[in-house]
Design a protein around this motif. Sequence first.
Motif, PDB file in Angstrom:
ATOM      1  N   ILE A  73      -4.080  -6.211 -13.295  1.00  0.00           N
ATOM      2  CA  ILE A  73      -4.686  -7.418 -13.857  1.00  0.00           C
ATOM      3  C   ILE A  73      -5.346  -6.997 -15.159  1.00  0.00           C
ATOM      4  O   ILE A  73      -6.441  -6.431 -15.159  1.00  0.00           O
ATOM      5  N   ASP A  74      -4.675  -7.225 -16.271  1.00  0.00           N
ATOM      6  CA  ASP A  74      -5.122  -6.716 -17.569  1.00  0.00           C
ATOM      7  C   ASP A  74      -5.257  -5.185 -17.476  1.00  0.00           C
ATOM      8  O   ASP A  74      -4.304  -4.507 -17.152  1.00  0.00           O
ATOM      9  N   ASP A  75      -6.466  -4.662 -17.730  1.00  0.00           N
ATOM     10  CA  ASP A  75      -6.651  -3.212 -17.667  1.00  0.00           C
ATOM     11  C   ASP A  75      -7.105  -2.716 -16.295  1.00  0.00           C
ATOM     12  O   ASP A  75      -7.331  -1.520 -16.104  1.00  0.00           O
ATOM     13  N   THR A  76      -7.265  -3.627 -15.349  1.00  0.00           N
ATOM     14  CA  THR A  76      -7.755  -3.261 -14.021  1.00  0.00           C
ATOM     15  C   THR A  76      -6.600  -3.192 -13.022  1.00  0.00           C
ATOM     16  O   THR A  76      -5.723  -4.059 -13.023  1.00  0.00           O
ATOM     17  N   GLU A  77      -6.626  -2.141 -12.216  1.00  0.00           N
ATOM     18  CA  GLU A  77      -5.595  -1.969 -11.184  1.00  0.00           C
ATOM     19  C   GLU A  77      -6.214  -2.138  -9.807  1.00  0.00           C
ATOM     20  O   GLU A  77      -7.207  -1.501  -9.461  1.00  0.00           O
ATOM     21  N   VAL A  78      -5.618  -3.024  -9.008  1.00  0.00           N
ATOM     22  CA  VAL A  78      -5.997  -3.187  -7.603  1.00  0.00           C
ATOM     23  C   VAL A  78      -5.042  -2.323  -6.785  1.00  0.00           C
ATOM     24  O   VAL A  78      -3.825  -2.412  -6.952  1.00  0.00           O
ATOM     25  N   PHE A  79      -5.568  -1.473  -5.901  1.00  0.00           N
ATOM     26  CA  PHE A  79      -4.692  -0.600  -5.132  1.00  0.00           C
ATOM     27  C   PHE A  79      -5.115  -0.574  -3.662  1.00  0.00           C
ATOM     28  O   PHE A  79      -6.266  -0.871  -3.314  1.00  0.00           O
ATOM     29  N   GLY A  80      -4.176  -0.217  -2.823  1.00  0.00           N
ATOM     30  CA  GLY A  80      -4.454  -0.139  -1.394  1.00  0.00           C
ATOM     31  C   GLY A  80      -3.493   0.793  -0.690  1.00  0.00           C
ATOM     32  O   GLY A  80      -2.422   1.128  -1.219  1.00  0.00           O
ATOM     33  N   GLU A  81      -3.893   1.224   0.498  1.00  0.00           N
ATOM     34  CA  GLU A  81      -3.076   2.164   1.267  1.00  0.00           C
ATOM     35  C   GLU A  81      -3.362   2.006   2.749  1.00  0.00           C
ATOM     36  O   GLU A  81      -4.512   1.843   3.163  1.00  0.00           O
ATOM     37  N   ILE A  82      -2.301   2.038   3.547  1.00  0.00           N
ATOM     38  CA  ILE A  82      -2.418   2.097   5.005  1.00  0.00           C
ATOM     39  C   ILE A  82      -1.489   3.197   5.483  1.00  0.00           C
ATOM     40  O   ILE A  82      -0.301   3.206   5.144  1.00  0.00           O
ATOM     41  N   GLU A  83      -2.029   4.132   6.260  1.00  0.00           N
ATOM     42  CA  GLU A  83      -1.224   5.241   6.770  1.00  0.00           C
ATOM     43  C   GLU A  83      -1.231   5.200   8.293  1.00  0.00           C
ATOM     44  O   GLU A  83      -2.286   5.195   8.922  1.00  0.00           O
ATOM     45  N   LEU A  84      -0.036   5.175   8.869  1.00  0.00           N
ATOM     46  CA  LEU A  84       0.129   5.163  10.321  1.00  0.00           C
ATOM     47  C   LEU A  84       0.645   6.526  10.764  1.00  0.00           C
ATOM     48  O   LEU A  84       1.510   7.111  10.119  1.00  0.00           O
ATOM     49  N   LYS A  85       0.125   7.039  11.889  1.00  0.00           N
ATOM     50  CA  LYS A  85       0.550   8.327  12.410  1.00  0.00           C
ATOM     51  C   LYS A  85       0.795   8.239  13.911  1.00  0.00           C
ATOM     52  O   LYS A  85       0.153   7.467  14.612  1.00  0.00           O
ATOM     53  N   SER A  86       1.733   9.061  14.373  1.00  0.00           N
ATOM     54  CA  SER A  86       2.016   9.125  15.800  1.00  0.00           C
ATOM     55  C   SER A  86       2.525  10.511  16.148  1.00  0.00           C
ATOM     56  O   SER A  86       3.305  11.108  15.404  1.00  0.00           O
ATOM     57  N   ASP A  87       2.058  11.043  17.288  1.00  0.00           N
ATOM     58  CA  ASP A  87       2.557  12.316  17.788  1.00  0.00           C
ATOM     59  C   ASP A  87       3.613  11.996  18.842  1.00  0.00           C
ATOM     60  O   ASP A  87       3.297  11.716  19.994  1.00  0.00           O
ATOM     61  N   ASP A  99      -1.304   5.382  15.638  1.00  0.00           N
ATOM     62  CA  ASP A  99      -2.703   5.248  15.230  1.00  0.00           C
ATOM     63  C   ASP A  99      -2.794   4.973  13.735  1.00  0.00           C
ATOM     64  O   ASP A  99      -1.982   5.465  12.951  1.00  0.00           O
ATOM     65  N   THR A 100      -3.807   4.217  13.356  1.00  0.00           N
ATOM     66  CA  THR A 100      -4.095   3.992  11.948  1.00  0.00           C
ATOM     67  C   THR A 100      -4.946   5.146  11.440  1.00  0.00           C
ATOM     68  O   THR A 100      -6.013   5.420  11.988  1.00  0.00           O
ATOM     69  N   ASP A 101      -4.477   5.840  10.405  1.00  0.00           N
ATOM     70  CA  ASP A 101      -5.234   6.967   9.877  1.00  0.00           C
ATOM     71  C   ASP A 101      -6.044   6.515   8.662  1.00  0.00           C
ATOM     72  O   ASP A 101      -7.189   6.132   8.783  1.00  0.00           O
ATOM     73  N   ASP A 102      -5.454   6.536   7.481  1.00  0.00           N
ATOM     74  CA  ASP A 102      -6.166   6.128   6.269  1.00  0.00           C
ATOM     75  C   ASP A 102      -5.979   4.638   5.994  1.00  0.00           C
ATOM     76  O   ASP A 102      -4.868   4.118   6.070  1.00  0.00           O
ATOM     77  N   ILE A 103      -7.071   3.962   5.666  1.00  0.00           N
ATOM     78  CA  ILE A 103      -7.037   2.584   5.165  1.00  0.00           C
ATOM     79  C   ILE A 103      -7.900   2.564   3.914  1.00  0.00           C
ATOM     80  O   ILE A 103      -9.095   2.882   3.974  1.00  0.00           O
ATOM     81  N   VAL A 104      -7.310   2.217   2.776  1.00  0.00           N
ATOM     82  CA  VAL A 104      -8.037   2.258   1.499  1.00  0.00           C
ATOM     83  C   VAL A 104      -7.764   0.973   0.717  1.00  0.00           C
ATOM     84  O   VAL A 104      -6.628   0.497   0.670  1.00  0.00           O
ATOM     85  N   LEU A 105      -8.806   0.422   0.099  1.00  0.00           N
ATOM     86  CA  LEU A 105      -8.675  -0.721  -0.797  1.00  0.00           C
ATOM     87  C   LEU A 105      -9.637  -0.501  -1.954  1.00  0.00           C
ATOM     88  O   LEU A 105     -10.815  -0.203  -1.743  1.00  0.00           O
ATOM     89  N   GLY A 106      -9.131  -0.637  -3.211  1.00  0.00           N
ATOM     90  CA  GLY A 106     -10.015  -0.351  -4.324  1.00  0.00           C
ATOM     91  C   GLY A 106      -9.600  -0.942  -5.647  1.00  0.00           C
ATOM     92  O   GLY A 106      -8.553  -1.601  -5.754  1.00  0.00           O
ATOM     93  N   LEU A 107     -10.432  -0.695  -6.662  1.00  0.00           N
ATOM     94  CA  LEU A 107     -10.203  -1.151  -8.032  1.00  0.00           C
ATOM     95  C   LEU A 107     -10.346   0.043  -8.969  1.00  0.00           C
ATOM     96  O   LEU A 107     -11.199   0.915  -8.765  1.00  0.00           O
ATOM     97  N   LYS A 108      -9.541   0.068 -10.037  1.00  0.00           N
ATOM     98  CA  LYS A 108      -9.574   1.167 -10.996  1.00  0.00           C
ATOM     99  C   LYS A 108      -9.450   0.618 -12.399  1.00  0.00           C
ATOM    100  O   LYS A 108      -8.605  -0.231 -12.676  1.00  0.00           O
ATOM    101  N   GLY A 113     -14.276   3.221 -14.366  1.00  0.00           N
ATOM    102  CA  GLY A 113     -13.978   4.158 -13.293  1.00  0.00           C
ATOM    103  C   GLY A 113     -13.243   3.538 -12.127  1.00  0.00           C
ATOM    104  O   GLY A 113     -12.488   2.568 -12.280  1.00  0.00           O
ATOM    105  N   GLN A 114     -13.490   4.088 -10.936  1.00  0.00           N
ATOM    106  CA  GLN A 114     -12.755   3.672  -9.736  1.00  0.00           C
ATOM    107  C   GLN A 114     -13.719   3.505  -8.570  1.00  0.00           C
ATOM    108  O   GLN A 114     -14.570   4.352  -8.312  1.00  0.00           O
ATOM    109  N   VAL A 115     -13.581   2.387  -7.853  1.00  0.00           N
ATOM    110  CA  VAL A 115     -14.381   2.138  -6.671  1.00  0.00           C
ATOM    111  C   VAL A 115     -13.440   1.767  -5.531  1.00  0.00           C
ATOM    112  O   VAL A 115     -12.448   1.057  -5.727  1.00  0.00           O
ATOM    113  N   SER A 116     -13.725   2.284  -4.332  1.00  0.00           N
ATOM    114  CA  SER A 116     -12.833   2.009  -3.199  1.00  0.00           C
ATOM    115  C   SER A 116     -13.616   1.980  -1.900  1.00  0.00           C
ATOM    116  O   SER A 116     -14.664   2.629  -1.755  1.00  0.00           O
ATOM    117  N   PHE A 117     -13.098   1.215  -0.945  1.00  0.00           N
ATOM    118  CA  PHE A 117     -13.623   1.180   0.410  1.00  0.00           C
ATOM    119  C   PHE A 117     -12.545   1.730   1.329  1.00  0.00           C
ATOM    120  O   PHE A 117     -11.369   1.402   1.190  1.00  0.00           O
TER     121      PHE A 117
END
Length: 316
Positions: A73-87, A99-108, A113-117
């Motif tokens: 969005i113009d100079d701002t990037e919205v990003f996200g990630e979901i990582e699923l794992k299984s043995d 299982d859900t491992d990493d869940i990330v949502l953020g702006l850059k 700079g960059q902020v994420s939850f």
Amino acid sequence: MNNKKWLLPLMMSGSFLALPASAVEFEFDDTVLSIKAKAYLWYANTDKGATSSKTLGNGGEKTEIEFKFKHKIDDTEVFGEIELKSDVFNDADSSGRIDTDDIVLGLKNPAWGQVSFSKNNDDPVEKYITEGLEGLGKFADVSEAATTSSRNNQLQYKTPDFSGFNVVLGVAQQSNTSSATDKADISYVVNYKGEVSGNKFGVSVGVGDTSDTDKTKGINAFYQIGNTKLILNHIKEDKDSETFQGFGVSHKFNKKHKLSFAYQKVEKTGSSDRQEKALSYQYQMFEHLKLYAEVARLDKADDKDDALGVGAKFSF
């Protein structure tokens, strides 16, 4: 974060195969969606004194499916990630559960700079310091120091670069099961990257668990001359009274061959010191196929464990 403190003893005379890792990317105007999958197969022949055992599984590396997206969005990037794992091999506790491992949502944005939850994502000290010997090979990472930082409900902020400097701050809500209260768990890292006569170098200094008496403090530094890279690591972990001191060196030959060596000494109060050494060779046979072979040794008092690993990784 995977705790690799006892990885080497589990690798005795073993071989490792990384099954095809695939990535699929879709692009719609200013939005990019990518899907990546990895699966591992591990065979180990453990021989330690009078005992020996053979195991077939994934060597602690779970099958992963990773979904990522980014939207401009113009100079701002919205990003996200979901990582699923299984043995899928031998994790009796999960019984093949996904299982859900990493869940990330953020702006850059390059200006602020960059902020994420995130949930279950590496805190700053993990990412920049305790995993400092990562990348020297599949097994030549030696031990990885643990942090006691909470990885749940974590808010991170990374400043823009200022003359090579940036600061990464992580704040998480850590549950205290003993008193049924919550507290803010803070970790921070200061990074610097620069060049001297065309040679790149960098330093990261950080402290984890600043709201607790059990802090993790460390420094990670690298210096690169051409295709040769030297890494130094020093970590003090208060919780288990452990100190990790290590170094690694790697060299690339004509983009196809890479030779790496990693060493680490671990000192723990009330326990014998141990030393870990690993030598790794990687060969980029084709664009999507990498072969490697590694040897490692764990020395602890009179106890010596040897490890041998060979493997292949296919990715696209």
